[in-house]
Scaffold this active site. Structure first.
Site, short mmCIF file in Angstrom:
data_model
loop_
_atom_site.label_atom_id
_atom_site.label_comp_id
_atom_site.label_asym_id
_atom_site.label_seq_id
_atom_site.Cartn_x
_atom_site.Cartn_y
_atom_site.Cartn_z
N GLY A 24 4.64 -0.84 6.85
CA GLY A 24 6.29 -1.12 7.26
C GLY A 24 5.85 0.41 8.33
O GLY A 24 5.40 0.50 8.79
N ARG A 25 6.88 0.93 8.31
CA ARG A 25 7.01 2.79 9.44
C ARG A 25 5.87 3.71 8.99
O ARG A 25 5.30 3.62 8.23
CB ARG A 25 8.38 3.12 9.34
CG ARG A 25 8.45 4.34 10.41
CD ARG A 25 10.03 4.95 10.56
NE ARG A 25 10.12 5.91 11.40
CZ ARG A 25 10.02 7.16 11.06
NH1 ARG A 25 9.19 7.32 10.10
NH2 ARG A 25 10.05 7.44 12.10
N ASP A 26 5.48 4.01 9.79
CA ASP A 26 4.04 4.77 10.54
C ASP A 26 3.28 4.68 9.06
O ASP A 26 3.29 5.37 8.36
CB ASP A 26 5.14 6.13 10.61
CG ASP A 26 4.07 7.49 10.95
OD1 ASP A 26 2.68 6.85 11.89
OD2 ASP A 26 4.41 8.81 10.46
N HIS A 27 2.51 3.27 9.03
CA HIS A 27 1.41 2.98 7.79
C HIS A 27 1.46 4.24 8.31
O HIS A 27 -0.63 3.95 9.38
CB HIS A 27 1.41 1.78 7.72
CG HIS A 27 0.21 1.49 6.84
ND1 HIS A 27 1.19 0.94 6.11
CD2 HIS A 27 -1.23 1.76 6.66
CE1 HIS A 27 0.00 0.76 5.26
NE2 HIS A 27 -1.08 1.49 6.16
N ALA A 28 0.29 4.84 7.36
CA ALA A 28 -1.33 5.63 6.84
C ALA A 28 -1.19 6.66 8.47
O ALA A 28 -2.13 7.60 8.61
CB ALA A 28 -2.30 4.90 6.87
N GLN B 95 0.70 -1.26 0.34
CA GLN B 95 0.02 0.31 -0.23
C GLN B 95 0.37 1.16 0.24
O GLN B 95 1.47 1.30 1.13
CB GLN B 95 -0.87 -0.15 1.12
CG GLN B 95 -1.06 1.18 2.59
CD GLN B 95 -2.01 2.02 1.62
OE1 GLN B 95 -3.40 1.40 1.20
NE2 GLN B 95 -2.21 3.19 1.31
N THR B 96 0.76 2.78 -0.62
CA THR B 96 1.57 3.26 -0.57
C THR B 96 0.51 4.90 -1.18
O THR B 96 -0.61 4.41 -1.92
CB THR B 96 2.88 3.34 -1.61
OG1 THR B 96 3.13 4.35 -1.14
CG2 THR B 96 2.29 3.25 -3.04
N ARG B 97 1.17 5.95 -0.68
CA ARG B 97 0.62 6.55 -1.14
C ARG B 97 1.20 7.76 -1.77
O ARG B 97 1.20 9.30 -2.31
CB ARG B 97 -0.41 7.53 -0.20
CG ARG B 97 -0.19 8.27 1.30
CD ARG B 97 -0.65 9.10 1.91
NE ARG B 97 -0.38 9.96 2.98
CZ ARG B 97 -0.14 9.65 4.23
NH1 ARG B 97 -0.08 8.41 4.47
NH2 ARG B 97 1.15 10.21 4.92
N ASN B 98 2.34 7.14 -1.88
CA ASN B 98 3.98 8.08 -2.54
C ASN B 98 4.85 7.23 -3.91
O ASN B 98 4.50 6.35 -4.17
CB ASN B 98 5.10 7.97 -1.08
CG ASN B 98 4.68 9.10 -0.07
OD1 ASN B 98 4.55 9.71 -0.10
ND2 ASN B 98 4.51 8.75 1.50
#
Length: 368
Positions: free
Chosen positions: A269-273, A175-178
């Site tokens: 991963g780190r700091d998801h959402a 999942q990503t927003r980047n």
């Protein structure tokens, strides 16, 4: 419901103008992305979700999927048993039946979902701007306008068929927003060491100001997969979904959705959402300890941060090299955005050269 029945049902009930987010949620319910939901949450399920991240029947569900109403809208629907919800463009609509309208406590929802009532949190700010009532009910049918990035917007059943055609038995979702950068690429390849296939599944939809645009994200991943991955092990899809920035709870939400798409594992991963400093960086790992694998129906690949080590001159996962913190280099999202805004090339140790060039050529890769 067949197409003729769907056409006949529209026009029977009071119409309610809603945001595209509501129609998006309705489509996910009908397509199965939000299973086990069959509709927007009625009050009993809503309260269970806030208190326990479960529906009243015990099934795991972590975010309140509801329709907010103003006082005027509540009066308008007071005698209705069903409602036709339609977006302002008039090109998407749905029927919600057996409706229930109920009051709610914004403060309770903010604390349960976001862990804060701080108005600087974008999810909290949005919550306090919405109406005083919530509506739940069964989604009977949906008519949608063309989805963004339609060629990549697979339904759960289409994605499961694609996995089957490729012979994949185990699939990890990312999942990503980047836009893609080297540390995320490292985690994707790490996952491919233990599964047959990788679904790169960026969310496209409403985001906060300063986030990368959907076009920049999808374009960057198309470059990455074309130049550096193989379709034998990797597929790119998009998930039309608005970000809530609910941190750990949203991580559970994202995992459940990918389970419904046929994935067997989810990379967290780190700091998801996350957003700002509202969440502990690894709170999204720990929240999954509250559920059994059988309840979730998907395995969690909980990965630590990846950094560039000056001494190793390479990407390093967690504590796998002996060089101290002084040798570690991280490129924060804020720093990366500032470099792109200032038309500075991002070093290749952090991002692929062709993706850096793509971002520099992009007229405006950020949400305004």
């Amino acid at each position: 419901m067949n197409n003729r029945d769907a056409q006949n049902i529209f026009g029977r009930y009071p119409r309610l103008l809603v945001t595209d987010d509501v129609l998006q949620d309705a489509a996910h319910i009908v397509e199965g992305s939000y299973a086990p939901l069959t509709g927007f949450l009625r009050e009993r399920d809503y309260l269970f979700v806030l208190d326990s991240m479960r529906l009243a029947n015990g099934a795991v569900w972590s975010l309140p999927t509801v329709i907010a109403l103003t006082d005027t809208e509540r009066e308008y629907l007071a005698a209705a048993s069903a409602v036709e919800v339609v977006n302002r463009q008039g090109d998407a609509r749905a029927i919600v039946q057996d409706i229930e309208i109920y009051p709610y406590d914004r403060g309770k929802q903010a604390l349960a979902v976001f862990g804060t009532t701080d108005m600087r949190h974008p999810g909290v700010a949005r919550l306090y701007q919405q109406g005083n009532w919530l509506l739940g009910g069964v989604v009977a049918t949906v008519e949608q306008h063309k989805k963004p990035f339609a060629a990549l917007a697979y339904t759960p059943e289409q994605m499961k068929q694609l996995f089957a055609e490729r012979g994949w038995k185990t699939i990890a979702a990312f999942q990503t927003r980047n836009v893609p950068h080297r540390s995320h690429e490292y985690l994707q390849r790490k996952a491919l060491e233990v599964v047959d296939g990788l679904l790169v599944h960026p969310v496209v939809g409403k985001k906060k100001t300063g986030d990368f645009t959907d076009e920049a994200i999808v374009g960057g991943y198309e470059l990455l997969l074309t130049n550096h991955y193989t379709p034998r092990t990797t597929v790119l899809g998009v998930l039309p979904l608005s970000m809530h920035y609910a941190g750990p709870r949203e991580a559970v939400h994202h995992a459940l959705i990918r389970r419904n798409f046929g994935c067997t594992h989810m990379i967290i991963g780190r700091d998801h959402a996350g957003v700002g400093s509202f969440y502990d960086p690894y709170a999204a790992h720990r929240i999954f300890e509250r559920f059994t694998p059988q309840e979730l129906g998907i395995g969690i690949l909980a990965y630590e941060n990846v950094h560039h080590c000056r001494s190793c001159n390479d990407l390093v996962y967690g504590e796998t090299c002996g060089h101290g913190p002084g040798n570690r280099e991280f490129l924060s999202g804020t720093a990366m955005r500032e470099m792109v805004q200032n038309k500075q090339r991002i070093p290749e140790k952090f991002i692929r050269a062709e993706i850096a060039e793509y971002l520099l050529r992009h007229e405006n890769p950020f949400v305004l």
